[in-house]
Design a protein around this motif. Structure first.
Motif: not given
Length: 194
Positions: A12-15, A39-41, A90-91
């Motif tokens: 995923l991208d950082d920001m 979904l950060l997990e 996912g994010r």
């Protein structure tokens, strides 16, 4: 022996800088905020998310679809289960940063997103059980230092989110940096010692 697993278990991208009204509205809902946090997990299916938040699968599917449409979630992998293709979501980014807002309606939406207030509510039981770790400090500093300090805090939050998952207890980490009317001492007068 250390386990060096990527958290979450997908790229995923950082920001992502969020300015679109659709994205802001998506972020302003407490359930969607919780889904994004989960979904950060790791990547998860709608069924897993529904079980985690103890909500009907149809309700969670609605919110997941809204987040996908807003460009905040995506399918990161699929798995064939019998005749059905199971989707793992996912994010799109680790951090959603609310960018410059130009519409009054957007400012109103963002005003409703207050992680510190949510953390205060979540932490009430820990406070009552004398199991709350917190600090509040005021400092009169220039805005350039605010930006530098906040970048360090965001890095610390990323490190917290990267700690491998284990144990039975979930811990929250909140940080806030805000202007306040807290009192400050006047500039010291030169040559005066009290």
């Amino acid at each position: 022996m250390s386990v060096n697993r990527q958290i979450p278990d997908y790229d995923l991208d950082d920001m992502l800088v969020v300015t679109a009204t659709e994205q802001l509205r998506a972020l302003a809902d407490p359930l969607r905020e919780t889904l994004l946090e989960l979904l950060l997990e790791r990547a998860a299916t709608v069924t897993e998310l529904a079980r985690a938040v103890d909500r009907p699968k149809s309700s969670v599917a609605y919110h997941v679809n809204l987040l996908v449409t807003a460009g905040l979630l995506r399918v990161v992998r699929t798995r064939r289960v019998r005749a059905i293709e199971e989707r793992y979501y996912g994010r799109v980014a680790r951090t959603f940063y609310v960018g410059a807002l130009h519409q009054p309606a957007d400012r109103q939406i963002v005003a409703g997103i207050n992680g510190v207030a949510q953390a205060a509510a979540e932490s009430a039981a820990a406070h009552a059980a004398d199991d709350l770790r917190c600090t509040l400090v005021h400092a009169r500093i220039p805005v350039e230092e605010v930006r530098n300090f906040w970048a360090e805090v965001q890095e610390l939050a990323r490190r917290f989110a990267q700690i491998p998952r284990s144990g039975d207890q979930v811990y929250g980490f909140v940080a806030g940096l805000y202007p306040t009317d807290a009192p400050t001492l006047p500039e010291a007068e030169e040559g005066r010692a009290d």
